[in-house]
Scaffold this active site. Structure first.
Site, PDB file in Angstrom:
ATOM      1  N   LYS A  34       0.848  -1.213   0.000  1.00 39.16           N
ATOM      2  CA  LYS A  34       0.000   0.000   0.000  1.00 39.16           C
ATOM      3  C   LYS A  34       0.878   1.255   0.000  1.00 39.16           C
ATOM      4  CE  LYS A  34      -1.754   1.694   4.014  1.00 39.16           C
ATOM      5  NZ  LYS A  34      -1.473   3.126   4.253  1.00 39.16           N
ATOM      6  N   ASN A  35       1.900   1.280   0.867  1.00 40.60           N
ATOM      7  CA  ASN A  35       2.680   2.510   1.041  1.00 40.60           C
ATOM      8  C   ASN A  35       3.730   2.727  -0.038  1.00 40.60           C
ATOM      9  OD1 ASN A  35       1.069   3.006   3.179  1.00 40.60           O
ATOM     10  ND2 ASN A  35       2.566   2.439   4.743  1.00 40.60           N
ATOM     11  N   CYS A 133      -5.774  13.362  12.302  1.00 38.92           N
ATOM     12  CA  CYS A 133      -5.743  11.911  12.057  1.00 38.92           C
ATOM     13  C   CYS A 133      -5.796  11.234  13.423  1.00 38.92           C
ATOM     14  CB  CYS A 133      -4.452  11.567  11.314  1.00 38.92           C
ATOM     15  SG  CYS A 133      -4.207   9.795  11.149  1.00 38.92           S
ATOM     16  N   ARG A 138       0.057  14.753  12.669  1.00 38.57           N
ATOM     17  CA  ARG A 138       0.629  14.488  11.319  1.00 38.57           C
ATOM     18  C   ARG A 138       0.692  15.774  10.474  1.00 38.57           C
ATOM     19  NH1 ARG A 138      -1.685   8.892   9.063  1.00 38.57           N
ATOM     20  NH2 ARG A 138       0.190   9.004   7.787  1.00 38.57           N
ATOM     21  N   ASP A 321       4.182   0.862  12.047  1.00 37.98           N
ATOM     22  CA  ASP A 321       2.984   0.231  11.473  1.00 37.98           C
ATOM     23  C   ASP A 321       2.812  -1.208  11.929  1.00 37.98           C
ATOM     24  OD1 ASP A 321       3.238   1.893   8.240  1.00 37.98           O
ATOM     25  OD2 ASP A 321       2.584   2.568  10.215  1.00 37.98           O
ATOM     26  N   ARG A 413      -8.647  -0.232   4.101  1.00 38.07           N
ATOM     27  CA  ARG A 413      -7.667   0.724   3.566  1.00 38.07           C
ATOM     28  C   ARG A 413      -6.341   0.036   3.283  1.00 38.07           C
ATOM     29  NH1 ARG A 413      -7.830   6.477   6.222  1.00 38.07           N
ATOM     30  NH2 ARG A 413      -6.535   6.642   4.380  1.00 38.07           N
TER      31      ARG A 413
HETATM   32  C1  EPZ Z   1       3.895   7.087   6.048  1.00 34.78           C
HETATM   33  O1  EPZ Z   1       3.091   8.116   6.582  1.00 34.78           O
HETATM   34  C2  EPZ Z   1       2.980   5.870   5.965  1.00 34.78           C
HETATM   35  N1  EPZ Z   1       1.844   6.149   5.085  1.00 34.78           N
HETATM   36  C3  EPZ Z   1       2.479   5.519   7.371  1.00 34.78           C
HETATM   37  O2  EPZ Z   1       1.713   4.318   7.253  1.00 34.78           O
HETATM   38  C4  EPZ Z   1       3.678   5.233   8.268  1.00 34.78           C
HETATM   39  O3  EPZ Z   1       3.237   4.986   9.578  1.00 34.78           O
HETATM   40  C5  EPZ Z   1       4.614   6.450   8.264  1.00 34.78           C
HETATM   41  O4  EPZ Z   1       5.000   6.772   6.916  1.00 34.78           O
HETATM   42  C6  EPZ Z   1       5.881   6.201   9.079  1.00 34.78           C
HETATM   43  O5  EPZ Z   1       6.550   5.095   8.572  1.00 34.78           O
HETATM   44  C7  EPZ Z   1       2.043   6.085   3.741  1.00 34.78           C
HETATM   45  O6  EPZ Z   1       3.139   5.853   3.263  1.00 34.78           O
HETATM   46  C8  EPZ Z   1       0.827   6.345   2.896  1.00 34.78           C
HETATM   47  P1  EPZ Z   1       5.914  10.509   8.148  1.00 34.78           P
HETATM   48  P2  EPZ Z   1       3.672   9.646   6.599  1.00 34.78           P
HETATM   49  O7  EPZ Z   1       5.807  11.745   7.331  1.00 34.78           O
HETATM   50  O8  EPZ Z   1       4.423   9.898   5.348  1.00 34.78           O
HETATM   51  C9  EPZ Z   1       5.974  13.787  11.543  1.00 34.78           C
HETATM   52  C10 EPZ Z   1      -0.081   2.851   7.656  1.00 34.78           C
HETATM   53  O9  EPZ Z   1      -0.574   2.346   8.676  1.00 34.78           O
HETATM   54  N2  EPZ Z   1       5.950  14.765  10.428  1.00 34.78           N
HETATM   55  O10 EPZ Z   1       7.139   9.692   8.071  1.00 34.78           O
HETATM   56  O11 EPZ Z   1       2.536  10.550   6.948  1.00 34.78           O
HETATM   57  C11 EPZ Z   1       4.632  13.105  11.699  1.00 34.78           C
HETATM   58  O12 EPZ Z   1       3.756  13.884  12.485  1.00 34.78           O
HETATM   59  C12 EPZ Z   1       0.327   4.320   7.651  1.00 34.78           C
HETATM   60  O13 EPZ Z   1       0.120   2.230   6.582  1.00 34.78           O
HETATM   61  C13 EPZ Z   1       6.107  16.117  10.705  1.00 34.78           C
HETATM   62  O14 EPZ Z   1       6.261  16.504  11.851  1.00 34.78           O
HETATM   63  O15 EPZ Z   1       4.679   9.559   7.830  1.00 34.78           O
HETATM   64  C14 EPZ Z   1       4.985  11.814  12.377  1.00 34.78           C
HETATM   65  O16 EPZ Z   1       5.088  12.041  13.771  1.00 34.78           O
HETATM   66  C15 EPZ Z   1       0.073   5.004   8.981  1.00 34.78           C
HETATM   67  N3  EPZ Z   1       6.073  17.004   9.673  1.00 34.78           N
HETATM   68  C16 EPZ Z   1       6.375  11.501  11.810  1.00 34.78           C
HETATM   69  O17 EPZ Z   1       6.862  12.714  11.244  1.00 34.78           O
HETATM   70  C17 EPZ Z   1       5.892  16.602   8.378  1.00 34.78           C
HETATM   71  O18 EPZ Z   1       5.877  17.463   7.466  1.00 34.78           O
HETATM   72  C18 EPZ Z   1       6.363  10.425  10.719  1.00 34.78           C
HETATM   73  O19 EPZ Z   1       5.573  10.893   9.661  1.00 34.78           O
HETATM   74  C19 EPZ Z   1       5.721  15.219   8.113  1.00 34.78           C
HETATM   75  C20 EPZ Z   1       5.759  14.317   9.151  1.00 34.78           C
END
Ligand code: EPZ
Length: 446
Positions: A34-35, A133, A138, A321, A413
């Site tokens: 998915k990701n 969320c 996020r 995850d 999802r």
């Molecule tokens: C991706 O989300 C995945 N989703 C998530 O999978 C996964 O948990 C996550 O990466 C971490 O591995 C997809 O790929 C579609 P991040 P993403 O940006 O990109 C903070 C699942 O269950 N952050 O790495 O949103 C954020 O708040 C889902 O399949 C900022 O502060 O994750 C979080 O605490 C859930 N500012 C941390 O970084 C930003 O601009 C990780 O977020 C972006 C993120």
């Protein structure tokens, strides 16, 4: 034609019933990730031609991201399904819209990934700010900071982000946190920027590597994906390509936990073992047998587990995850386990539901203290988010008696044919319409 019809039927069936106690035996084929497939479908916006993507999992999120692209002018065709995966043909030759509306972005945060490609192709993007969320605030500040470094001017009006960049210019960008989404958004914008972009402290997830390989197959020039420094040399245009999505390491990990918790013997096919190293290491530490075989990865367990500590980290650390799913297993371990969630600030909502099944868990700040008990009991529980739902299914597979899980749309999802795959290896599990109330036992005593 795969599409809405598939999901509107599924949406009526919003309960999963499980009668626990069956050890899972047999083999499961893991679907495409998915990701990986979500950013790859979005990256098709960069191509002035047709992208054909194989091993696309049958997921609600895939439907949503395809709807977002159609709204932007993409032509999308789902071809015949192989097993439960599909081949998708996407042509973005004639993009005629640069706005991703609130209706879509509120359904799925990953829609913000269209910013990078829209700016690269059209020089403009109007994206609804993603709402909150369940698992955390996020924010997308790192996405925006990276795009601004490439010369994008961003303002906010009435809940929408307006982004403009007559020209995208390569830059050196340091990410305060190795955000997966921010790395992907910047990578896609930089692919068509003038000059070279270097992303430092980039996310290293396998899905980033798959995205970079996809863009390179269109004529992109990206090196270093999978490390914390990625270098992108902008090119003038990107063309058609054919690509097969990598297997889903989180789906695979979830089935490893299901096989382990039920004391089963399960073979997973279509896995990249290297992507599962942190999960396999923790399973072995908990006393579960995991064997690499020529056709995949086998999990075998006697149903007894040792308490262990887990700390979630960006890849190659233990994946956030998989945290909820592992907590389900540790509720039955001998001893006290400590699970620390460092990635999201509110990702323990499954603990409350597991407690309803008899688990002994207390939350202390960003850690969950799990005292192993000798059994779980079936109960009525609710999925709060995708991976919390997976944890409740895993717990239900071993709980004594009947477990009913509602809000199953969360599971749609991220898990392709979850019930079908589990039934094929002996689980007493089924999906019913919310109106049905007959006791599960009658169904399975027959
Ligand atoms: C991706 O989300 C995945 N989703 C998530 O999978 C996964 O948990 C996550 O990466 C971490 O591995 C997809 O790929 C579609 P991040 P993403 O940006 O990109 C903070 C699942 O269950 N952050 O790495 O949103 C954020 O708040 C889902 O399949 C900022 O502060 O994750 C979080 O605490 C859930 N500012 C941390 O970084 C930003 O601009 C990780 O977020 C972006 C993120």
């Amino acid at each position: 034609m795969v599409g809405k019809n598939f999901y509107c039927q599924e949406k009526e069936a919003d309960k999963i019933l499980i009668y626990g106690g069956q050890p899972l035996q047999g083999k499961i084929t893991v679907s495409g990730a998915k990701n990986a497939v979500l950013p790859i479908i979005v990256a098709s916006l960069l191509a002035e031609g047709t992208c054909t993507i194989y091993d696309v999992p049958h997921l609600a999120d895939v439907e949503i991201i395809c709807d977002v692209l159609r709204e932007l002018g993409a032509e999308i065709k789902f071809n015949s399904k192989v097993n439960t995966s599909a081949a998708v043909e996407i042509n973005c030759q004639n993009l005629n819209n640069y706005e991703a509306t609130y209706d879509y972005v509120k359904k799925m945060r990953a829609s913000v990934l269209v910013m990078g490609p829209l700016l690269a192709r059209l020089g403009k993007a109007k994206i609804s700010m993603p709402g909150g969320c369940a698992i955390g605030t996020r924010p997308i500040d790192l996405h925006l900071k990276g795009l601004e470094a490439l010369g994008v001017r961003i303002s906010m009006e009435h809940g929408y982000l307006l982004a403009e960049a007559p020209v995208l210019k390569g830059a050196r960008i340091y990410l305060d946190y190795p955000s997966v989404g921010a790395t992907e958004n910047i990578l896609m914008a930089a692919a068509l920027a003038e000059g070279t972009t270097i992303i430092e402290n980039a996310a290293e997830e396998p899905e980033i590597v798959d995205l970079a390989n996809f863009i390179n197959s269109m004529g992109g020039k990206i090196i270093g994906a999978g490390t914390n420094v990625i270098k992108i040399e902008g090119v003038k245009s990107l063309g058609s390509t054919i690509h097969t999505v990598i297997p889903d390491r989180i789906e695979a990990g979830s089935y490893l936990l299901a096989g382990a918790i039920t004391g089963g013997d399960l073979l997973l096919e279509n896995v990249i073992i290297d992507h599962l190293k942190p999960v396999v290491a923790k399973l072995i530490e908990a006393g579960v047998e995991v064997i690499e075989e020529s056709t995949g990865l086998r999990v075998r367990s006697n149903g007894e587990f040792k308490a262990i500590d887990i700390k979630t980290l960006p890849y190659p650390g233990f994946p956030t995850d998989m945290q909820a799913q592992f907590m389900a297993l540790l509720t039955l371990a001998q001893g006290t386990s400590i699970i620390t969630e460092t990635v999201f600030e509110n990702r323990f909502m499954h603990a409350e539901e597991l407690r309803r099944m008899g688990a002994d868990i207390r939350i202390e700040g960003r850690s969950a203290v799990v005292e192993g008990t000798d059994k779980l009991m079936g109960a009525q529980v609710k999925a709060s988010d995708l991976r919390a739902g997976a944890a409740l299914v895993i717990a239900g597979l071993v709980a004594q008696g009947e477990t009913t899980i509602t809000n199953t749309y969360h599971l749609d999802r991220g898990y392709d044919d979850l019930v079908g795959k589990l039934r094929s290896v002996g689980a007493n599990i089924m999906r019913v319409k919310s109106s049905k109330t007959e006791p599960l036992k009658l169904i399975y005593q027959a």
